[in-house]
Design a protein around this motif. Structure first.
Motif, mmCIF file in Angstrom:
data_model
loop_
_atom_site.group_PDB
_atom_site.id
_atom_site.type_symbol
_atom_site.label_atom_id
_atom_site.label_comp_id
_atom_site.label_asym_id
_atom_site.label_seq_id
_atom_site.Cartn_x
_atom_site.Cartn_y
_atom_site.Cartn_z
ATOM 1 N N ASP A 158 13.198 10.723 51.056
ATOM 2 C CA ASP A 158 14.522 10.976 50.495
ATOM 3 C C ASP A 158 15.536 10.082 51.220
ATOM 4 O OD1 ASP A 158 16.996 11.949 49.675
ATOM 5 O OD2 ASP A 158 16.288 14.017 49.587
ATOM 6 N N ARG A 175 10.027 13.328 48.838
ATOM 7 C CA ARG A 175 10.041 13.599 47.404
ATOM 8 C C ARG A 175 8.633 13.355 46.877
ATOM 9 N NH1 ARG A 175 15.580 10.688 45.218
ATOM 10 N NH2 ARG A 175 17.017 11.950 46.454
ATOM 11 N N ARG A 216 11.323 18.162 45.811
ATOM 12 C CA ARG A 216 11.998 17.740 47.045
ATOM 13 C C ARG A 216 11.630 18.680 48.180
ATOM 14 N NH1 ARG A 216 17.946 15.800 44.953
ATOM 15 N NH2 ARG A 216 17.130 14.187 43.572
ATOM 16 N N HIS A 222 6.299 13.125 43.549
ATOM 17 C CA HIS A 222 6.442 12.823 42.125
ATOM 18 C C HIS A 222 5.149 13.226 41.408
ATOM 19 C CE1 HIS A 222 10.119 10.474 42.934
ATOM 20 N NE2 HIS A 222 9.497 10.199 44.061
ATOM 21 N N GLN A 233 9.892 15.937 39.944
ATOM 22 C CA GLN A 233 10.109 15.544 41.322
ATOM 23 C C GLN A 233 10.256 16.823 42.133
ATOM 24 O OE1 GLN A 233 13.846 13.816 43.554
ATOM 25 N NE2 GLN A 233 13.103 12.365 42.050
ATOM 26 N N GLU A 257 12.113 15.053 35.926
ATOM 27 C CA GLU A 257 12.374 13.637 36.180
ATOM 28 C C GLU A 257 12.176 12.863 34.879
ATOM 29 O OE1 GLU A 257 11.409 10.678 39.833
ATOM 30 O OE2 GLU A 257 9.761 11.876 39.124
ATOM 31 N N THR A 281 7.677 9.635 48.157
ATOM 32 C CA THR A 281 8.733 8.771 48.686
ATOM 33 C C THR A 281 9.565 9.557 49.692
ATOM 34 O OG1 THR A 281 10.211 9.362 46.860
ATOM 35 C CG2 THR A 281 8.909 7.354 46.596
#
Length: 194
Positions: A66, A91, A168, A93, A166, A141, A64
């Protein structure tokens, strides 16, 4: 600054970090980089039937953007005439699932994963072309049971105890550049007042 190889760099960085964290009894189970499989738990389970069994699944199940880093301004790249599109913050996951022979071994592996990623919540990756390093954050997470069930249902596999993390990644560089015209002259007037 990261480029399109960032997925591979993060995967390999996590594998190396997890392997280095496997000490004591867990080192007897996770004893080589080859037993840490980057792929879905289903692929890891299928790989367990081969001569080189996989013991830990590192599954990137979602990427995804941020949302807090989305509206950054353009960056100047060549004086005043060129601007670059700001880097994309991502991000990743992950779902980390052990595949040892028994519940005791699975618990040892999960405990070492928790300990390793808690103690090393910042991971440094290096761009192989530019030799620049970049720090990424690894964050535990908490997924709800329905969210976990959705992931396992999509895999068409029975549920196994897993950890969700997660990662980043602050910058994925864009190659796009924008032409910028510098302001030549500005004038402001209000009514008859210059």
């Amino acid at each position: 600054m990261s480029d399109y190889t960032v997925l591979h760099q993060v995967n390999e960085g996590l594998r190396q970090l997890l392997l280095s964290g496997m000490t004591d009894d867990a080192a007897l189970i996770i004893n080589s980089i080859n037993v840490i499989h980057v792929g879905s738990p289903k692929e890891t389970a299928e790989a367990n039937s081969t001569t080189q069994p996989k013991r830990l699944s590192l599954f990137l199940y979602q990427i995804t953007e941020d949302p807090f880093m989305k509206n950054r301004p353009e960056q100047r790249s060549n004086g005043v005439t060129q601007q670059r599109v700001p880097p994309m913050a991502l991000r990743f996951h992950y779902l980390i699932t052990p595949y040892a022979d028994n519940a005791h071994a699975n618990a040892l592996i999960l405990g070492k994963v928790l300990e390793t990623l808690y103690d090393n919540s910042t991971l440094t990756i290096e761009d192989p072309l530019t030799q620049q390093t970049e720090e990424i954050r690894v964050i535990f997470e908490t997924l709800s049971l329905p969210e976990l069930a959705e992931v396992w249902e999509a895999l068409k596999e029975p549920y196994r105890l897993s950890l969700a993390y997660q990662v980043r990644v602050p910058r994925l560089e864009s190659r796009r550049q924008l032409a910028a015209v510098p302001v030549g002259e500005a004038e402001a007037a209000y009514g008859n007042v210059p």
